[in-house]
Design a protein around this motif. Sequence first.
Motif, PDB file in Angstrom:
ATOM      1  N   GLY A 174      73.450  68.414  76.572  1.00 24.92           N
ATOM      2  CA  GLY A 174      73.476  68.004  77.970  1.00 24.92           C
ATOM      3  C   GLY A 174      74.469  68.770  78.810  1.00 24.92           C
ATOM      4  O   GLY A 174      74.929  68.268  79.847  1.00 24.92           O
ATOM      5  N   ARG A 175      74.789  70.009  78.400  1.00 24.31           N
ATOM      6  CA  ARG A 175      75.797  70.790  79.111  1.00 24.31           C
ATOM      7  C   ARG A 175      75.261  72.170  79.501  1.00 24.31           C
ATOM      8  O   ARG A 175      76.002  73.156  79.524  1.00 24.31           O
ATOM      9  CB  ARG A 175      77.051  70.960  78.240  1.00 24.31           C
ATOM     10  CG  ARG A 175      77.746  69.650  77.943  1.00 24.31           C
ATOM     11  CD  ARG A 175      79.112  69.832  77.308  1.00 24.31           C
ATOM     12  NE  ARG A 175      79.012  70.215  75.896  1.00 24.31           N
ATOM     13  CZ  ARG A 175      79.355  71.410  75.408  1.00 24.31           C
ATOM     14  NH1 ARG A 175      79.799  72.336  76.228  1.00 24.31           N
ATOM     15  NH2 ARG A 175      79.246  71.671  74.132  1.00 24.31           N
ATOM     16  N   ALA A 176      73.977  72.251  79.847  1.00 26.05           N
ATOM     17  CA  ALA A 176      73.375  73.542  80.137  1.00 26.05           C
ATOM     18  C   ALA A 176      73.424  73.944  81.617  1.00 26.05           C
ATOM     19  O   ALA A 176      72.989  75.040  81.957  1.00 26.05           O
ATOM     20  CB  ALA A 176      71.910  73.543  79.659  1.00 26.05           C
ATOM     21  N   LEU A 201      73.468  74.223  74.247  1.00 28.58           N
ATOM     22  CA  LEU A 201      74.087  73.505  75.361  1.00 28.58           C
ATOM     23  C   LEU A 201      73.135  72.478  75.956  1.00 28.58           C
ATOM     24  O   LEU A 201      73.559  71.378  76.360  1.00 28.58           O
ATOM     25  CB  LEU A 201      74.529  74.503  76.434  1.00 28.58           C
ATOM     26  CG  LEU A 201      75.679  75.446  76.053  1.00 28.58           C
ATOM     27  CD1 LEU A 201      75.887  76.484  77.143  1.00 28.58           C
ATOM     28  CD2 LEU A 201      76.966  74.671  75.803  1.00 28.58           C
ATOM     29  N   ALA A 202      71.844  72.824  76.017  1.00 27.90           N
ATOM     30  CA  ALA A 202      70.858  71.877  76.550  1.00 27.90           C
ATOM     31  C   ALA A 202      70.793  70.628  75.675  1.00 27.90           C
ATOM     32  O   ALA A 202      70.675  69.499  76.180  1.00 27.90           O
ATOM     33  CB  ALA A 202      69.486  72.538  76.636  1.00 27.90           C
ATOM     34  N   ASP A 261      73.216  83.524  76.076  1.00 27.24           N
ATOM     35  CA  ASP A 261      71.929  83.905  75.497  1.00 27.24           C
ATOM     36  C   ASP A 261      71.080  82.659  75.224  1.00 27.24           C
ATOM     37  O   ASP A 261      71.546  81.521  75.324  1.00 27.24           O
ATOM     38  CB  ASP A 261      72.121  84.728  74.226  1.00 27.24           C
ATOM     39  CG  ASP A 261      72.882  83.975  73.133  1.00 27.24           C
ATOM     40  OD1 ASP A 261      72.677  82.762  72.981  1.00 27.24           O
ATOM     41  OD2 ASP A 261      73.683  84.619  72.432  1.00 27.24           O
ATOM     42  N   ARG A 262      69.805  82.889  74.871  1.00 28.56           N
ATOM     43  CA  ARG A 262      68.847  81.784  74.754  1.00 28.56           C
ATOM     44  C   ARG A 262      69.257  80.793  73.664  1.00 28.56           C
ATOM     45  O   ARG A 262      69.115  79.581  73.828  1.00 28.56           O
ATOM     46  CB  ARG A 262      67.461  82.365  74.457  1.00 28.56           C
ATOM     47  CG  ARG A 262      66.358  81.316  74.449  1.00 28.56           C
ATOM     48  CD  ARG A 262      65.004  81.969  74.309  1.00 28.56           C
ATOM     49  NE  ARG A 262      64.750  82.877  75.422  1.00 28.56           N
ATOM     50  CZ  ARG A 262      63.647  83.615  75.525  1.00 28.56           C
ATOM     51  NH1 ARG A 262      62.727  83.582  74.574  1.00 28.56           N
ATOM     52  NH2 ARG A 262      63.480  84.400  76.575  1.00 28.56           N
ATOM     53  N   LYS A 263      69.761  81.278  72.547  1.00 26.97           N
ATOM     54  CA  LYS A 263      70.163  80.386  71.454  1.00 26.97           C
ATOM     55  C   LYS A 263      71.311  79.474  71.901  1.00 26.97           C
ATOM     56  O   LYS A 263      71.291  78.256  71.651  1.00 26.97           O
ATOM     57  CB  LYS A 263      70.584  81.231  70.251  1.00 26.97           C
ATOM     58  CG  LYS A 263      70.949  80.401  69.030  1.00 26.97           C
ATOM     59  CD  LYS A 263      71.275  81.301  67.845  1.00 26.97           C
ATOM     60  CE  LYS A 263      71.650  80.468  66.627  1.00 26.97           C
ATOM     61  NZ  LYS A 263      71.983  81.352  65.460  1.00 26.97           N
TER      62      LYS A 263
END
Length: 277
Positions: free
Chosen positions: A271-273, A267-268, A260-262
Amino acid sequence: MAIGPARMLHLTFSNRFEFLLEGLLERLAQERPDPFVAQQVIVPSMAIERRVTLALADREGICANVEFAFLAQWLWRQIGRIVKVEKDSPFAPEVLAWRVYAALGDPGFAGSHARLAAYLGSADPVMRLDLARRIAQLLEHYITYRPRFLAAWSANRRAPIDGLDAIAAEDERWQAALWRRVSQEIGAANEHPSVTFFRQIATLEEPALRAAGLPGAVHVFCLPSLPRLYLDMLRQLSRVTRIDLHVLNPCEEYWFEVVDRKRLGYLAAKGRAEHHE
């Protein structure tokens, strides 16, 4: 791929029906079962059954010794190999509707529930039968998706539902009373046969399960959905039965790690998105 601890439960995904059909035909050709034992294929509709039948005939020259079934009916037959039950499920909506119809026509039952009695008071037999069919379908959904409701009703308790208003609470009361009545008539007052099945099969070793006559393999082909109850039953059966699930996934991308967005924002920031969008 195999799923979890199940020994012979295999899952095949594709976003193309044709690819799944080709995989099914190959698996059926590889099995080469006993000529006196029909191959088992579970389908979601008569249209899919017809399509598989024609594809098998095109490939092999004939479609023979293949038994098609719908999942609920097939599972009921397997329950019958472990637990003593009737040949055909009395909980099938088309059968259960007549017991419900009789209960709705009983003044002693309907008269004790104001909302139900108010509707039936102005209903003719056709309207009562239509309501009985709808209720039978609802009870089947409860069996499949809300077994906790039925367990509570059988024990004369309220279902674990929060936030019921007065109208919904009244509807729950007559549904609970109706469930107790029809399950008593059927002979399943204490628990649904599926509950007995899970308890019994957990105590049996593989030799005993094989001796019960469970099939060697079954293919579950292109079902649009699979209730948790049915999946749990398939997992138990996979101890001795090879179960191939051929699942149509309409997405051509790999989406199992979508979040989900949250969670994606978290994760972004770390740096793991990648591949989670």
